[in-house]
Design a protein around this motif. Structure first.
Motif, PDB file in Angstrom:
ATOM      1  N   SER A  25     -20.500  11.468  10.035  1.00 54.37           N
ATOM      2  CA  SER A  25     -20.108  12.848   9.749  1.00 54.37           C
ATOM      3  C   SER A  25     -18.825  12.841   8.932  1.00 54.37           C
ATOM      4  O   SER A  25     -18.181  11.806   8.766  1.00 54.37           O
ATOM      5  N   ASN A  26     -18.456  14.023   8.425  1.00 56.14           N
ATOM      6  CA  ASN A  26     -17.220  14.182   7.640  1.00 56.14           C
ATOM      7  C   ASN A  26     -17.126  13.181   6.483  1.00 56.14           C
ATOM      8  O   ASN A  26     -16.052  12.640   6.209  1.00 56.14           O
ATOM      9  N   PHE A  27     -18.266  12.950   5.819  1.00 52.02           N
ATOM     10  CA  PHE A  27     -18.277  11.991   4.718  1.00 52.02           C
ATOM     11  C   PHE A  27     -17.620  12.601   3.480  1.00 52.02           C
ATOM     12  O   PHE A  27     -17.940  13.708   3.069  1.00 52.02           O
ATOM     13  N   LYS A  28     -16.702  11.845   2.872  1.00 53.73           N
ATOM     14  CA  LYS A  28     -16.048  12.273   1.639  1.00 53.73           C
ATOM     15  C   LYS A  28     -15.951  11.090   0.695  1.00 53.73           C
ATOM     16  O   LYS A  28     -15.511  10.004   1.085  1.00 53.73           O
ATOM     17  N   ALA A  29     -16.377  11.301  -0.542  1.00 56.68           N
ATOM     18  CA  ALA A  29     -16.348  10.223  -1.538  1.00 56.68           C
ATOM     19  C   ALA A  29     -15.200  10.428  -2.511  1.00 56.68           C
ATOM     20  O   ALA A  29     -14.888  11.549  -2.906  1.00 56.68           O
ATOM     21  N   GLY A  30     -14.564   9.332  -2.914  1.00 59.78           N
ATOM     22  CA  GLY A  30     -13.507   9.375  -3.917  1.00 59.78           C
ATOM     23  C   GLY A  30     -12.153   9.763  -3.384  1.00 59.78           C
ATOM     24  O   GLY A  30     -11.964  10.044  -2.202  1.00 59.78           O
ATOM     25  N   ASN A  31     -11.169   9.733  -4.274  1.00 62.64           N
ATOM     26  CA  ASN A  31      -9.785  10.096  -3.963  1.00 62.64           C
ATOM     27  C   ASN A  31      -9.198   9.237  -2.842  1.00 62.64           C
ATOM     28  O   ASN A  31      -8.483   9.731  -1.966  1.00 62.64           O
ATOM     29  N   ILE A  32      -9.505   7.948  -2.857  1.00 61.62           N
ATOM     30  CA  ILE A  32      -8.967   7.019  -1.872  1.00 61.62           C
ATOM     31  C   ILE A  32      -7.877   6.183  -2.534  1.00 61.62           C
ATOM     32  O   ILE A  32      -8.134   5.397  -3.446  1.00 61.62           O
ATOM     33  N   ASN A  33      -6.651   6.378  -2.100  1.00 62.91           N
ATOM     34  CA  ASN A  33      -5.521   5.646  -2.656  1.00 62.91           C
ATOM     35  C   ASN A  33      -5.451   4.249  -2.057  1.00 62.91           C
ATOM     36  O   ASN A  33      -5.585   4.072  -0.845  1.00 62.91           O
ATOM     37  N   ASP A  34      -5.233   3.242  -2.893  1.00 61.98           N
ATOM     38  CA  ASP A  34      -5.179   1.853  -2.425  1.00 61.98           C
ATOM     39  C   ASP A  34      -4.083   1.626  -1.380  1.00 61.98           C
ATOM     40  O   ASP A  34      -4.168   0.697  -0.575  1.00 61.98           O
ATOM     41  N   ASP A  35      -3.054   2.449  -1.383  1.00 60.00           N
ATOM     42  CA  ASP A  35      -1.948   2.264  -0.437  1.00 60.00           C
ATOM     43  C   ASP A  35      -2.409   2.360   1.013  1.00 60.00           C
ATOM     44  O   ASP A  35      -1.782   1.779   1.908  1.00 60.00           O
ATOM     45  N   ILE A  36      -3.507   3.072   1.260  1.00 64.12           N
ATOM     46  CA  ILE A  36      -3.976   3.270   2.632  1.00 64.12           C
ATOM     47  C   ILE A  36      -4.451   1.961   3.261  1.00 64.12           C
ATOM     48  O   ILE A  36      -4.508   1.830   4.484  1.00 64.12           O
ATOM     49  N   PHE A  37      -4.754   0.945   2.436  1.00 64.00           N
ATOM     50  CA  PHE A  37      -5.273  -0.325   2.940  1.00 64.00           C
ATOM     51  C   PHE A  37      -4.184  -1.376   3.154  1.00 64.00           C
ATOM     52  O   PHE A  37      -4.469  -2.492   3.587  1.00 64.00           O
ATOM     53  N   VAL A  38      -2.944  -1.018   2.855  1.00 72.50           N
ATOM     54  CA  VAL A  38      -1.826  -1.953   3.010  1.00 72.50           C
ATOM     55  C   VAL A  38      -1.302  -1.870   4.448  1.00 72.50           C
ATOM     56  O   VAL A  38      -0.977  -0.789   4.946  1.00 72.50           O
ATOM     57  N   PHE A  39      -1.223  -2.991   5.107  1.00 68.09           N
ATOM     58  CA  PHE A  39      -0.749  -3.032   6.493  1.00 68.09           C
ATOM     59  C   PHE A  39       0.716  -2.601   6.569  1.00 68.09           C
ATOM     60  O   PHE A  39       1.574  -3.216   5.931  1.00 68.09           O
ATOM     61  N   PRO A  40       1.037  -1.551   7.343  1.00 72.33           N
ATOM     62  CA  PRO A  40       2.422  -1.054   7.434  1.00 72.33           C
ATOM     63  C   PRO A  40       3.234  -1.831   8.467  1.00 72.33           C
ATOM     64  O   PRO A  40       3.526  -1.344   9.563  1.00 72.33           O
ATOM     65  N   ARG A  41       3.597  -3.025   8.103  1.00 74.12           N
ATOM     66  CA  ARG A  41       4.275  -3.935   9.025  1.00 74.12           C
ATOM     67  C   ARG A  41       5.516  -3.307   9.669  1.00 74.12           C
ATOM     68  O   ARG A  41       5.823  -3.557  10.841  1.00 74.12           O
ATOM     69  N   GLU A  42       6.211  -2.453   8.918  1.00 71.68           N
ATOM     70  CA  GLU A  42       7.454  -1.870   9.426  1.00 71.68           C
ATOM     71  C   GLU A  42       7.228  -0.934  10.622  1.00 71.68           C
ATOM     72  O   GLU A  42       8.177  -0.626  11.357  1.00 71.68           O
ATOM     73  N   ARG A  43       5.998  -0.492  10.844  1.00 73.67           N
ATOM     74  CA  ARG A  43       5.705   0.416  11.960  1.00 73.67           C
ATOM     75  C   ARG A  43       5.634  -0.301  13.305  1.00 73.67           C
ATOM     76  O   ARG A  43       5.681   0.326  14.356  1.00 73.67           O
ATOM     77  N   PHE A  44       5.554  -1.640  13.266  1.00 75.97           N
ATOM     78  CA  PHE A  44       5.323  -2.381  14.499  1.00 75.97           C
ATOM     79  C   PHE A  44       6.489  -3.321  14.760  1.00 75.97           C
ATOM     80  O   PHE A  44       6.689  -4.307  14.047  1.00 75.97           O
ATOM     81  N   GLY A  45       7.255  -2.995  15.791  1.00 70.96           N
ATOM     82  CA  GLY A  45       8.475  -3.722  16.090  1.00 70.96           C
ATOM     83  C   GLY A  45       8.269  -4.943  16.971  1.00 70.96           C
ATOM     84  O   GLY A  45       7.163  -5.474  17.096  1.00 70.96           O
ATOM     85  N   SER A  46       9.346  -5.357  17.612  1.00 68.80           N
ATOM     86  CA  SER A  46       9.347  -6.597  18.384  1.00 68.80           C
ATOM     87  C   SER A  46       8.466  -6.536  19.620  1.00 68.80           C
ATOM     88  O   SER A  46       8.162  -7.585  20.218  1.00 68.80           O
ATOM     89  N   GLU A  47       8.055  -5.341  20.036  1.00 72.56           N
ATOM     90  CA  GLU A  47       7.186  -5.245  21.213  1.00 72.56           C
ATOM     91  C   GLU A  47       5.756  -5.715  20.916  1.00 72.56           C
ATOM     92  O   GLU A  47       4.957  -5.905  21.841  1.00 72.56           O
ATOM     93  N   TYR A  48       5.448  -5.892  19.634  1.00 70.28           N
ATOM     94  CA  TYR A  48       4.125  -6.370  19.244  1.00 70.28           C
ATOM     95  C   TYR A  48       4.158  -7.878  18.994  1.00 70.28           C
ATOM     96  O   TYR A  48       5.105  -8.399  18.409  1.00 70.28           O
ATOM     97  N   ARG A  49       3.099  -8.573  19.447  1.00 73.18           N
ATOM     98  CA  ARG A  49       2.956 -10.008  19.261  1.00 73.18           C
ATOM     99  C   ARG A  49       1.885 -10.286  18.217  1.00 73.18           C
ATOM    100  O   ARG A  49       0.789  -9.704  18.245  1.00 73.18           O
ATOM    101  N   TYR A  50       2.153 -11.174  17.265  1.00 72.10           N
ATOM    102  CA  TYR A  50       1.196 -11.548  16.232  1.00 72.10           C
ATOM    103  C   TYR A  50       0.372 -12.743  16.689  1.00 72.10           C
ATOM    104  O   TYR A  50       0.901 -13.697  17.266  1.00 72.10           O
ATOM    105  N   ALA A  51      -0.942 -12.675  16.420  1.00 72.76           N
ATOM    106  CA  ALA A  51      -1.855 -13.789  16.710  1.00 72.76           C
ATOM    107  C   ALA A  51      -2.610 -14.101  15.422  1.00 72.76           C
ATOM    108  O   ALA A  51      -3.492 -13.332  15.014  1.00 72.76           O
ATOM    109  N   ASP A  52      -2.263 -15.192  14.765  1.00 71.78           N
ATOM    110  CA  ASP A  52      -2.873 -15.557  13.492  1.00 71.78           C
ATOM    111  C   ASP A  52      -4.187 -16.297  13.755  1.00 71.78           C
ATOM    112  O   ASP A  52      -4.193 -17.405  14.311  1.00 71.78           O
ATOM    113  N   LYS A  53      -5.313 -15.685  13.367  1.00 74.96           N
ATOM    114  CA  LYS A  53      -6.652 -16.228  13.607  1.00 74.96           C
ATOM    115  C   LYS A  53      -7.259 -16.867  12.348  1.00 74.96           C
ATOM    116  O   LYS A  53      -8.444 -17.179  12.342  1.00 74.96           O
ATOM    117  N   ARG A  54      -6.473 -17.032  11.301  1.00 73.70           N
ATOM    118  CA  ARG A  54      -7.003 -17.582  10.058  1.00 73.70           C
ATOM    119  C   ARG A  54      -7.193 -19.100  10.151  1.00 73.70           C
ATOM    120  O   ARG A  54      -6.568 -19.758  10.946  1.00 73.70           O
TER     121      ARG A  54
END
Length: 204
Positions: A175-204
């Protein structure tokens, strides 16, 4: 999940309010239009509700643009820039880092693999839209055996997808399907939003 998450031969019939067409070439052409509505370079956004016959249920919102995506569901926020995927588990305060092409990024990703050449196509025109039927060809290597996709007859936007993998069916309501007008910035991980309370687990 739904990212490769897609859509999957019936006979000719004419009745009141419905018209069936067994022209495989036309059915595939329409399927490709619907597929490109979701995964094309213009991008899209939509709300999804997934039910794997009671085994797994979830709902959320997703944004696509080519190989990039972002989704938000009941437990996770995820960003993928085409190379790296970041999955934020809000409750556990854990951020998993995955290669964008790895099956390990999602335990269901490897269950939904196919190419457009894997199937025979047919279609039926109904009051609700165009129903596309996809049935796996002999010798195809993809994991998707069958699919049925209901799409809008005018816009070719997807409405409901039913996919068979092995012995079970997955239902995806859109539902709520919308095509186009998607800015590439939305796909960039906002690292600054997640502070020291978050733990990183690298699965690569």
């Amino acid at each position: 999940m739904l990212k490769r998450f897609c859509f999957l031969l019936t006979a000719l019939c004419i009745s009141v309010g419905a018209f069936c067409d067994n022209d495989d070439a036309e059915a595939r052409r329409i399927f490709e239009k619907a597929y490109n509505k979701v995964f094309g370079p213009q991008g899209c956004s939509l709300h999804y509700n997934v039910n794997l016959i009671g085994i797994y249920k979830t709902q959320g919102n997703i944004w696509y643009k080519g190989k990039k995506n972002k989704f938000v569901d009941e437990r996770i926020d995820s960003w993928c820039d085409g190379q790296t995927m970041y999955k934020v588990y809000r409750k556990k305060k854990v951020i998993e880092v995955h290669d964008a092409t790895s099956d390990k990024r999602d335990k269901y990703a490897s269950k939904f693999k196919f190419t457009l050449d894997d199937f025979n196509y047919s279609m039926e025109r109904t009051r609700d839209g165009i129903m596309l039927y996809l049935k796996q060809r002999p010798g195809a290597k993809g994991t998707v055996k069958q699919a049925r996709a209901l799409i809008d007859a005018q816009t070719y936007e997807p409405k409901h997808i039913k996919i068979k993998v092995a012995l079970f069916w997955a239902n995806i309501y859109i539902s709520n399907f919308k095509a186009g007008n998607i800015n590439d910035d939305i796909f960039v991980f906002p690292r600054e939003r997640f502070g020291s309370e978050y733990r990183y687990a690298d699965k690569r």
